[in-house]
Design an enzyme around this catalytic site. Structure first.
Site, PDB file in Angstrom:
ATOM      1  N   HIS A 142      -9.558  -5.945   2.354  1.00 48.39           N
ATOM      2  CA  HIS A 142      -8.392  -5.048   2.197  1.00 48.39           C
ATOM      3  C   HIS A 142      -8.068  -4.311   3.489  1.00 48.39           C
ATOM      4  O   HIS A 142      -7.125  -3.535   3.524  1.00 48.39           O
ATOM      5  CB  HIS A 142      -8.642  -4.022   1.084  1.00 48.39           C
ATOM      6  N   CYS A 143      -8.864  -4.539   4.535  1.00 51.72           N
ATOM      7  CA  CYS A 143      -8.620  -3.819   5.789  1.00 51.72           C
ATOM      8  C   CYS A 143      -7.869  -4.711   6.773  1.00 51.72           C
ATOM      9  O   CYS A 143      -8.217  -5.872   6.963  1.00 51.72           O
ATOM     10  CB  CYS A 143      -9.945  -3.381   6.404  1.00 51.72           C
TER      11      CYS A 143
END
Length: 352
Positions: A142-143
């Site tokens: 998710h980064c």
């Protein structure tokens, strides 16, 4: 490119399994406030040691990614924001972290995540050298370069791929197969308009992050319904993994093997059995190994106490099927015995 310790060759006898005790997040019980089992990585290694697959000196020791390493992908502005405890609390979804001094947050939360990130970068090169590698941690999908979230503070998947593109001759195309229960919006945003990277993502369509913009980067989108079970899931994974690898021939396959698809996971919302997870990993490794595509596996999400055992069982299964092998790790073990075990496992596999 800058000098990095992450690409120094490990001792030749090591298996391409990357880990460090520094992966595990422990402080004053605060980790209990997150549904995450923050010691799962160490438990996976302990199970593998109990089964005599590996010993401490046969595992590649992960090193922490430095700021200079992280800047290969991340903006300076983003790394500076992590110096604010409340920002880290938001990203990791552990609210009390907001009230801790940042030097504690750096040491107890971010250093473990930076070490896992270093581990993924190291495993990328190992996979190319050895044909496969597993980082027992990582998978922070998710980064992206300038934004963290969903427990992911560093973009380790993007970093591993960019490192390979920049430093390893002959690696110019990558495929990401993301089978965590959640959409991998971080690497999707990072590789949005990059024709060198092919993304397949299978996820529960109704849960976090629901990032419509990032979805445009997915070449093969497998959107799953609540409560999807083994038969349908494995059929879809098999069809789409084969399709993805037939459509685009990469020099490296990054496999995000989240275990949050497990039945009962509070965040994943899918209903896959432990056996289903083991089978899924086997499907991906078979497809990659058959085509001689180096595969890098990261463990990503998985929020129940029993996930560590399942990850270990999956690695043991890959080994028993001959899909991964290092030197004979159980020193002094008779190859004939190992061969017998492998053969009986094959017979069981043929029955099921």
């Amino acid at each position: 490119p800058h000098r990095t310790e992450l690409y120094e060759d490990p001792p030749s006898g090591c298996w391409p399994i990357v880990y460090s005790p520094d992966y595990n997040i422990t402080f004053m019980g605060l980790e209990k406030l997150h549904p995450f089992d923050a010691g799962k990585w160490g438990k996976v290694i302990n199970f593998l040691k109990e089964e005599k697959l590996i010993a401490d000196d046969l595992v590649v020791q992960a090193r922490e990614a430095t700021d200079e390493d992280l800047l290969v992908v991340h903006t300076r502005r983003y790394l500076n924001r992590l110096k604010w405890s409340f920002v880290v609390a938001t990203i990791t979804e552990i609210p009390p972290v907001a009230f801790l001094p940042n030097f504690v947050v750096q040491r107890k939360v971010l250093r473990p995540l930076r070490t896992q990130t270093g581990g993924t970068i190291m495993a990328g090169k190992l996979a190319v050298d050895r044909g496969w590698a597993i980082n027992v941690g990582g998978g922070f999908h998710h980064c992206s370069s300038d934004k963290g979230g969903g427990f992911c503070a560093y973009a380790d998947i993007t970093l591993a791929i960019k490192f390979l593109f920049e430093r390893v001759p002959g690696v110019s195309k990558a495929t990401i197969i993301d089978l965590d229960a959640h959409q991998g919006n971080g690497h999707e945003r990072d590789f949005m308009d990059d024709p060198r990277v092919y993304i397949m993502d299978a996820y529960n369509r109704y849960i976090y992050p629901g990032d419509g913009f990032a979805k445009r980067a997915i070449k093969r989108k497998v959107e799953l319904e609540w409560g999807t079970e083994d038969t349908e899931y494995l059929q879809k994974v098999h069809t789409h993994v084969e399709g993805a690898l037939n459509e685009f021939k990469p020099d490296i396959l990054v496999y995000n093997a989240g275990t949050d698809i497990l039945d009962g996971d509070p965040l994943g919302g899918l209903a896959i059995s432990p056996q289903g997870i083991v089978k899924r990993d086997e499907v991906v490794f078979r497809a990659a190994r058959r085509r001689r595509i180096p595969v890098l596996m990261v463990t990503s999400g998985g929020y129940q106490k029993r996930t560590a055992r399942i990850i270990a069982d999956s690695i043991l299964n890959l080994h028993s099927l001959g899909l991964i092998h290092g030197q004979l790790a159980a020193r002094g073990a008779q190859p004939s015995l190992e061969q017998m075990v492998r053969d009986s496992a094959k017979d069981l596999g043929n029955l099921s």
